[in-house]
Enzyme design. Structure first.
Site, PDB file in Angstrom:
ATOM      1  CG  HIS A 125      -1.848  -0.894   1.440  1.00  0.00           C
ATOM      2  ND1 HIS A 125      -1.372  -2.409   1.951  1.00  0.00           N
ATOM      3  CD2 HIS A 125      -3.284  -1.183   1.210  1.00  0.00           C
ATOM      4  CE1 HIS A 125      -2.557  -3.046   2.079  1.00  0.00           C
ATOM      5  NE2 HIS A 125      -3.470  -2.405   1.724  1.00  0.00           N
ATOM      6  CG  HIS A 159     -11.171 -11.088   2.297  1.00  0.00           C
ATOM      7  ND1 HIS A 159     -10.606 -10.029   1.611  1.00  0.00           N
ATOM      8  CD2 HIS A 159     -10.300 -10.925   3.599  1.00  0.00           C
ATOM      9  CE1 HIS A 159      -9.715  -9.304   2.146  1.00  0.00           C
ATOM     10  NE2 HIS A 159      -9.667  -9.762   3.532  1.00  0.00           N
ATOM     11  CG  ASP A 185      -4.335 -10.803  -1.032  1.00  0.00           C
ATOM     12  OD1 ASP A 185      -3.482 -10.852  -1.887  1.00  0.00           O
ATOM     13  OD2 ASP A 185      -4.594  -9.989  -0.422  1.00  0.00           O
ATOM     14  CG  ASP A 215       1.583  -0.931   3.407  1.00  0.00           C
ATOM     15  OD1 ASP A 215       0.814  -0.577   4.457  1.00  0.00           O
ATOM     16  OD2 ASP A 215       1.144  -1.738   2.381  1.00  0.00           O
TER      17      ASP A 215
END
Length: 438
Positions: A100, A270, A295, A103
């Site tokens: 990100h 998720h 992911d 980050d």
């Protein structure tokens, strides 16, 4: 400066090795189906969990011990993290990392200052990329941590926030392109609602689509050729997120004529939060030509939140790689370890142990999945199970020749219906045979 002095270069030693700093199943140069295992798996390190997570939880203070903790200036910390990151990448010999914007560089007092911080760190990363074997799998913008995003980003009720989010994504797209990123991810952690009593859902969804169209247009303007990805998640931090699951995102993209530009980045944890198996989300994305990247993590089935654990469940990794192999492998995507060490695993060395565990689990899963696909284990059963649609009335249904009148006539003259067993127990037993055959 060496940040991980106690960790050697991680190498493959085989399943009988007792060395914690060695791969047991992941041999990156092993040739399977004509190419090295590392090219099939395309592993990636998540910058956020690996280098910025500090072990804080709602009930306790930070626990992580990191070699850059002695720095106090945010930019000095950011620079040290880059140095540590490329040391970890090299010792693990991973081909990719993801990040990100927030980050890699700290947020300043203003957007201009923040962008200046980003430019400094991006220049540093670019220097490392010149000699590193590790490249950028994808970049993204953090549109959820800062309080300005309390009501959302692209779906905020405040147009000023929408504008800020657009400026942030503009910059994130620029640096992702500059760093050679192969994909760009959108995850709507705050794109949703807590209650419908104060929510204009129609406007929010329309605005989200407007935002994504703007992103597509700007990417084309600057010549970014990476794949756009959306990462579904049903909740957390928002009660109800608009990118609920693969099917919800697919419907949204179809409605707003965005499906030609986007694919999905599917995360295991998720999927389970949405009430689905990981394989379900992968299967749905695959059969709709929407599976872009993964992911790689897993959740705790006894907990109702996103635990982001390193994936160590071989059955799960096998069925995940089964879907990837069935789609012909990754194109620009890969397996990004969106996983964090447990709060009590606070030593720097644990970062390596977590990645080794996940990489071994997916390597083993890939090898088992490859055999399952090659042997046609499930394909043969499924083909037999649905054979009624390849002949007679079933063939007429599939070809579009049948209608309610012809089907009624067939049913009236075919009073006896015979179903056959689904053989779930047999198939699960066969799966176990493959899982435990080595």
């Amino acid at each position: 400066m060496e940040y991980f002095k106690n960790v050697p270069q991680i190498k493959y030693e085989g399943p009988k090795s007792n060395n914690p700093y060695a791969f047991k199943f992941y041999n990156p140069d092993e040739i399977i189906d004509g190419k090295p295992l590392k090219e099939h798996l395309r592993f990636s390190v998540a910058y956020w969990h690996t280098f910025t997570a500090n072990g804080t939880d709602p009930f306790g203070a930070p626990t992580m011990q990191r070699p850059w903790d002695h720095f106090t200036d945010p930019m000095d910390i950011a620079k040290a993290r880059v140095e540590a990151a490329f040391e970890l990448f090299e010792k693990l010999d991973v081909p990719f990392f993801c990040f990100h914007d927030r980050d890699i560089a700290p947020e300043g007092e203003t957007l201009r200052e923040t962008n200046k911080n980003l430019d400094t760190i991006v220049a540093m990363i670019k220097d490392y990329l010149k000699t590193s074997k590790t490249k950028v799998l994808w970049g993204t913008a953090n549109l959820f941590s800062n309080p300005r995003f309390v009501h959302g980003a692209a779906t905020s009720c405040n147009a000023d926030v929408f504008a800020y989010a657009a400026a942030q994504v503009k910059k994130a797209l620029e640096i992702t392109k500059e760093l050679g990123g192969q994909n760009y991810v959108f995850w709507g952690g705050r794109e949703g609602y807590e209650t419908l009593l104060n929510t204009d859902m129609e406007l929010e969804l329309d605005n989200l689509a407007r935002f994504l169209h703007m992103a597509v247009e700007y990417a084309q303007e600057i010549g970014f050729e990476g794949q756009f990805l959306i990462e579904p998640k049903p909740k957390e931090p928002t009660k109800h997120q608009y990118d609920f699951d693969a099917a919800s995102v697919h419907a949204f993209l179809k409605k707003y004529d965005l499906d030609k530009y986007f694919k999905l980045n599917i995360e295991a944890n998720h999927a389970t939060l949405a009430g689905h198996d990981f394989q379900h989300e992968l299967r749905y994305a695959r059969i709709n030509n929407m599976l872009g990247s993964i992911d790689a993590n897993m959740g705790d089935m006894l907990l109702g939140w996103d635990t982001d654990q390193y994936p160590t469940d071989i059955r799960m990794t096998t069925l995940a790689m089964y879907e990837v192999i069935k789609m012909g492998g990754f194109n620009k995507g890969g397996l990004n370890f969106d996983a964090k060490v447990r709060r009590a695993s606070f030593e720097p060395e644990d970062l390596f142990l977590g990645h080794i565990a996940g990489m071994d689990a997916f390597a083993k899963g890939f090898k088992v999945a490859y055999k399952l696909v090659k042997d046609g284990v499930f394909d043969r059963f499924i083909e037999e199970r649905y054979k009624s649609y390849r002949e007679g009335i079933g063939a007429e249904i599939v070809s579009g020749k049948a209608n309610f009148k012809t089907l009624e006539e067939y049913a009236l003259n075919n009073p006896k219906i015979e179903n056959k067993s689904g053989k779930q127990e047999l198939l699960e037993s066969i799966l176990n045979q493959y899982l435990f055959s080595e």
